[in-house]
Structure formats: structure tokens, C-alpha cells
Write a protein that holds these residues in place. Structure first.
Motif, PDB file in Angstrom:
ATOM      1  N   UNK A  56      26.636  16.893 -79.069  1.00 48.52           N
ATOM      2  CA  UNK A  56      26.635  16.132 -77.814  1.00 48.52           C
ATOM      3  C   UNK A  56      25.270  15.534 -77.498  1.00 48.52           C
ATOM      4  N   UNK A  57      24.205  16.158 -78.007  1.00 47.53           N
ATOM      5  CA  UNK A  57      22.855  15.727 -77.643  1.00 47.53           C
ATOM      6  C   UNK A  57      22.308  14.590 -78.498  1.00 47.53           C
ATOM      7  N   UNK A  58      22.851  14.392 -79.695  1.00 44.80           N
ATOM      8  CA  UNK A  58      22.174  13.529 -80.656  1.00 44.80           C
ATOM      9  C   UNK A  58      23.174  12.720 -81.480  1.00 44.80           C
ATOM     10  N   UNK A  59      22.883  11.411 -81.582  1.00 47.86           N
ATOM     11  CA  UNK A  59      23.657  10.529 -82.460  1.00 47.86           C
ATOM     12  C   UNK A  59      22.702   9.527 -83.092  1.00 47.86           C
ATOM     13  N   UNK A  60      23.201   8.795 -84.095  1.00 45.94           N
ATOM     14  CA  UNK A  60      22.357   7.822 -84.778  1.00 45.94           C
ATOM     15  C   UNK A  60      23.225   6.712 -85.341  1.00 45.94           C
ATOM     16  N   UNK A  75      12.468  18.733 -79.622  1.00 42.83           N
ATOM     17  CA  UNK A  75      13.147  19.966 -79.222  1.00 42.83           C
ATOM     18  C   UNK A  75      14.589  19.985 -79.718  1.00 42.83           C
ATOM     19  N   UNK A  76      15.234  18.824 -79.673  1.00 53.76           N
ATOM     20  CA  UNK A  76      16.608  18.733 -80.183  1.00 53.76           C
ATOM     21  C   UNK A  76      16.628  18.966 -81.688  1.00 53.76           C
ATOM     22  N   UNK A  77      15.674  18.351 -82.379  1.00 47.50           N
ATOM     23  CA  UNK A  77      15.594  18.514 -83.827  1.00 47.50           C
ATOM     24  C   UNK A  77      15.340  19.974 -84.201  1.00 47.50           C
ATOM     25  N   UNK A  78      14.513  20.655 -83.441  1.00 49.47           N
ATOM     26  CA  UNK A  78      14.241  22.067 -83.704  1.00 49.47           C
ATOM     27  C   UNK A  78      15.511  22.908 -83.576  1.00 49.47           C
ATOM     28  N   UNK A  79      16.384  22.521 -82.655  1.00 48.53           N
ATOM     29  CA  UNK A  79      17.626  23.267 -82.447  1.00 48.53           C
ATOM     30  C   UNK A  79      18.685  22.942 -83.494  1.00 48.53           C
ATOM     31  N   UNK A 107      18.210   4.651 -95.982  1.00 45.43           N
ATOM     32  CA  UNK A 107      18.739   4.060 -94.751  1.00 45.43           C
ATOM     33  C   UNK A 107      17.655   4.056 -93.677  1.00 45.43           C
ATOM     34  N   UNK A 108      17.665   3.024 -92.865  1.00 43.14           N
ATOM     35  CA  UNK A 108      16.904   3.034 -91.625  1.00 43.14           C
ATOM     36  C   UNK A 108      17.888   3.333 -90.509  1.00 43.14           C
ATOM     37  N   UNK A 109      17.652   4.421 -89.774  1.00 47.66           N
ATOM     38  CA  UNK A 109      18.574   4.821 -88.718  1.00 47.66           C
ATOM     39  C   UNK A 109      17.827   4.903 -87.386  1.00 47.66           C
ATOM     40  N   UNK A 110      18.568   4.658 -86.318  1.00 49.74           N
ATOM     41  CA  UNK A 110      18.008   4.767 -84.967  1.00 49.74           C
ATOM     42  C   UNK A 110      18.763   5.854 -84.209  1.00 49.74           C
ATOM     43  N   UNK A 111      17.990   6.781 -83.654  1.00 52.41           N
ATOM     44  CA  UNK A 111      18.586   7.895 -82.919  1.00 52.41           C
ATOM     45  C   UNK A 111      18.790   7.543 -81.450  1.00 52.41           C
ATOM     46  N   UNK A 112      19.822   8.131 -80.880  1.00 53.28           N
ATOM     47  CA  UNK A 112      20.060   8.113 -79.440  1.00 53.28           C
ATOM     48  C   UNK A 112      20.251   9.556 -78.996  1.00 53.28           C
ATOM     49  N   UNK A 113      19.634   9.911 -77.882  1.00 50.83           N
ATOM     50  CA  UNK A 113      19.680  11.309 -77.460  1.00 50.83           C
ATOM     51  C   UNK A 113      19.320  11.407 -75.988  1.00 50.83           C
ATOM     52  N   UNK A 114      19.552  12.581 -75.450  1.00 48.18           N
ATOM     53  CA  UNK A 114      19.156  12.898 -74.086  1.00 48.18           C
ATOM     54  C   UNK A 114      18.212  14.086 -74.139  1.00 48.18           C
TER      55      UNK A 114
END
Length: 344
Positions: free
Chosen positions: A112-116, A139-143, A127-134
Motif C-alpha cells: 500500500x505504501x509504495x508503487x513504481x 524508511x519504506x525501503x528499510x521495511x 529500466x528507469x523507474x519512478x517511485x510513488x509513495x506516502x
């Protein structure tokens, strides 16, 4: 020069699957590049080969939990993403699996927190990707992320820090500078107490370090660029080492490549604090300008790392040392044993 010139048979049992010993407890093969003499030691004996006035150069990059597992939002199919390089803010260069099924425009969800979304497709399936997150991305990546262990290591480490050097500081790597995994804070202090200088620089390990060579001739291989940085204190210490004639000893091939990248820029002039992108490819015929000695692990056959160590010590000497390591059952790769290439 053909890539096969750097091939050898490596028994699978010698590929280290996990950190089987504590730091500083690995074995150490030493190779005198002037005489070809080989000796077998414990890693803790490295200090006996270091002289007062030497300068040890370490890469203080820190590995991020760069492997993400998610799904394609349109089909629910599983995807795997390995982050390699942060381009700007939320855009990253990454490898994705299964690559053929992830075209431009694909949206991936990692919870729910992270998409790309995939914005571009580059060479070798990049690939070149762009992340969307809240929230805060790190901190999200660590989890959600996992440590990007090499593919021959099948299990995740219970302790993430075992895939970090004890001096890791700056986040950004997709792999550890593994020659540094042998050190402990106490051992580094012993080295300082002997009058040996310790200098830190940063190179964020990416595809350039571990990308396999897929061409037949060395000069047709292109290195992938990796970010590096050297700060003023380190530059000053290296200038002093050059002035006084002490040996500059690179800990790991990433430190060696960074030093030689800087050397190409400054020539005979003083080293200045700088940052940029390194794509230097070192193979036999290269003349080292800053690196006098190298501490490294044992590398993959036909890899750019095998070519780098062969440039420093000579291909025949390296092949002899590697055969000796195989005969003596040294452990290879990331969690393996160490090799010290030096001259008096």
C-alpha cells in the motif's frame, strides 16, 4: 585480448554461501607481485605486511535493502526489482524480473505504501523507474526491501549488518565492497596504532562492479558508471602519502577503481575533493598511478575483477595464486577468504 584468457575451473564447494567465520578469522593468501612468492596466513596477519607510513584506503559505502518484491498492478504477476542507481529524487535505474514482461508504462506495486512505473528501457534490460509513495522513501525501503545478496547465496541473512562493512556510512550500494567485510573496529585500531593511515572514500557499488563480461574480447566490454566521492580530508591524506612515498593500499577493487579514476583526472597534480561517475575498466596493460597494493577477495572466472587483479600482479602470477587457492580450498566470492597483492 580474449576473455577466456581469464577462465579457470572453480569447484562449487569453494563458493562461500554464508559468513562461516567471524570477521578477521578468514584465511589470507599473500602474493608478492615482484617475486611471485605466495604465502598462506590468517587474515589477522595482514598487519604484519603493513608498514608504518602506509595508507589504507577503504570504501565507506553502505548497502541499501535494494531488492524489492511486488506485483504488476494490471495482472497481479510477481515482479522483482533490484535498485542500482538513484538518478534524481524518486527516479532509479534498476534491473527487473521477468524483464521481457515489463515494458515501458508498466506499474508495479510493492504494498500500500509504495508503487513504481517503468519510464524507460535501457541497455541489457535496464529500466528507469519512478517511485510513488506516502511517507519517507528510505524508511519504506528499510521495511519492504531485502539485502541484495549475490544469487549464489540462497538464504537471507538474519543480521543485515553482516553484509555491511563496520565502517559503512553512506547509503547507496547494491552490493557490499566485500574485501572490507573482514575488518573489525578493534583491528582497524591496531592498524592505526602501528602508524598506518586509514583513508575513506565512497563508491556506490552497482552494475559496473559485478556485471558479467558477455563479449569475446576485453576491449569490447563497456563498464557501467558508478557514483564516487572523495572528501577534502581524504584528498589531503593521499597527497601527503604521495609526497612522503608511503604505499597506498586499496581495500577492495572498488577502492582501487576509485583511486585510479581520480588519478586519471589529476595526473601529476594534487588530489582535490571531487565527486562524479566512474566507468574505468582496468585490465592487463594498464599502468596503476595511485594503487601500490591491493587487498581483495577471490573473484569469478572471466570477470572484470579478475582482469583488474591481473593488471596489478600479472595474469600468470594471478592464475598461479588462484590455482594455489583452489588446491588449498580457500573460500571464494563475497563471504570468502582474502588475498593481499603487494611488493616490499
Amino acid at each position: 585480448m580474449e576473455v577466456n584468457w581469464f577462465d579457470f575451473e572453480l569447484p562449487e564447494r569453494l563458493i562461500a554461501q554464508a559468513p562461516l567465520v567471524e570477521r578477521t578469522s578468514s584465511r589470507l593468501l599473500t602474493l608478492n607481485k615482484s617475486t611471485g612468492a605466495i604465502a598462506h596466513q590468517g587474515f589477522a596477519d595482514l598487519i604484519d605486511y603493513l608498514n608504518e607510513g602506509d595508507t589504507l584506503v577503504l570504501n565507506n559505502t553502505r548497502v541499501i535493502p535494494a531488492r524489492l518484491f511486488g506485483i504488476k498492478t494490471d495482472t497481479g504477476a510477481k515482479v522483482e526489482v533490484l535498485l542500482l542507481k538513484q538518478l534524481e529524487s524518486d527516479r532509479w535505474e534498476a534491473l527487473v524480473r521477468p524483464g521481457k514482461r515489463i515494458p515501458t508504462g508498466t506499474t508495479m506495486s510493492f504494498g500500500e505504501e509504495l508503487s513504481a512505473v517503468v519510464e524507460e528501457i535501457g541497455e541489457m534490460g535496464m529500466r528507469t523507474i519512478r517511485f510513488q509513495y506516502t511517507g519517507i522513501f528510505q524508511q519504506i525501503l528499510d521495511r519492504l526491501g531485502q539485502m541484495p545478496l549475490p544469487p549464489y547465496i540462497k538464504e537471507q541473512l538474519e543480521d543485515r549488518e553482516r553484509y555491511q562493512t563496520v565502517y559503512a556510512k553512506h547509503d547507496g550500494s547494491a552490493a557490499a565492497p566485500t574485501a572490507g567485510l573482514h575488518f573489525t573496529p578493534d583491528y582497524l585500531q591496531q592498524i592505526r596504532n602501528k602508524g598506518i593511515h586509514i583513508v575513506y572514500l565512497t563508491l556506490h557499488v552497482g552494475l559496473g562492479t559485478f556485471r558479467p563480461v558477455s563479449v569475446e574480447r576485453i576491449d569490447e566490454h563497456t563498464m557501467h558508471s558508478e557514483y564516487y566521492r572523495i572528501e577534502a580530508e581524504a584528498a589531503n591524506q593521499l597527497n601527503e602519502a604521495r609526497h612522503k612515498g608511503g604505499r597506498i593500499i586499496a581495500v577492495g577493487t572498488t577502492s582501487a577503481r576509485t583511486l585510479e579514476t581520480i588519478a586519471q583526472q589529476v595526473g601529476d597534480g594534487p588530489i582535490e575533493p571531487c565527486e562524479g561517475w566512474s566507468d574505468i575498466f582496468i585490465y592487463p596493460g594498464y599502468s596503476f598511478k595511485l594503487v601500490d597494493a591491493l587487498l581483495t577477495n577471490f573473484h569469478l572466472p572471466k570477470s572484470t575483477l579478475m582482469m583488474l587483479v591481473s593488471a596489478l600482479a600479472g595474469r600468470d602470477a594471478i592464475m598461479s595464486a588462484y590455482q594455489e587457492a583452489i588446491d588449498q580450498e580457500y573460500r571464494f566470492f563475497s563471504f570468502g577468504d582474502a588475498m593481499f597483492i603487494y611488493e616490499e
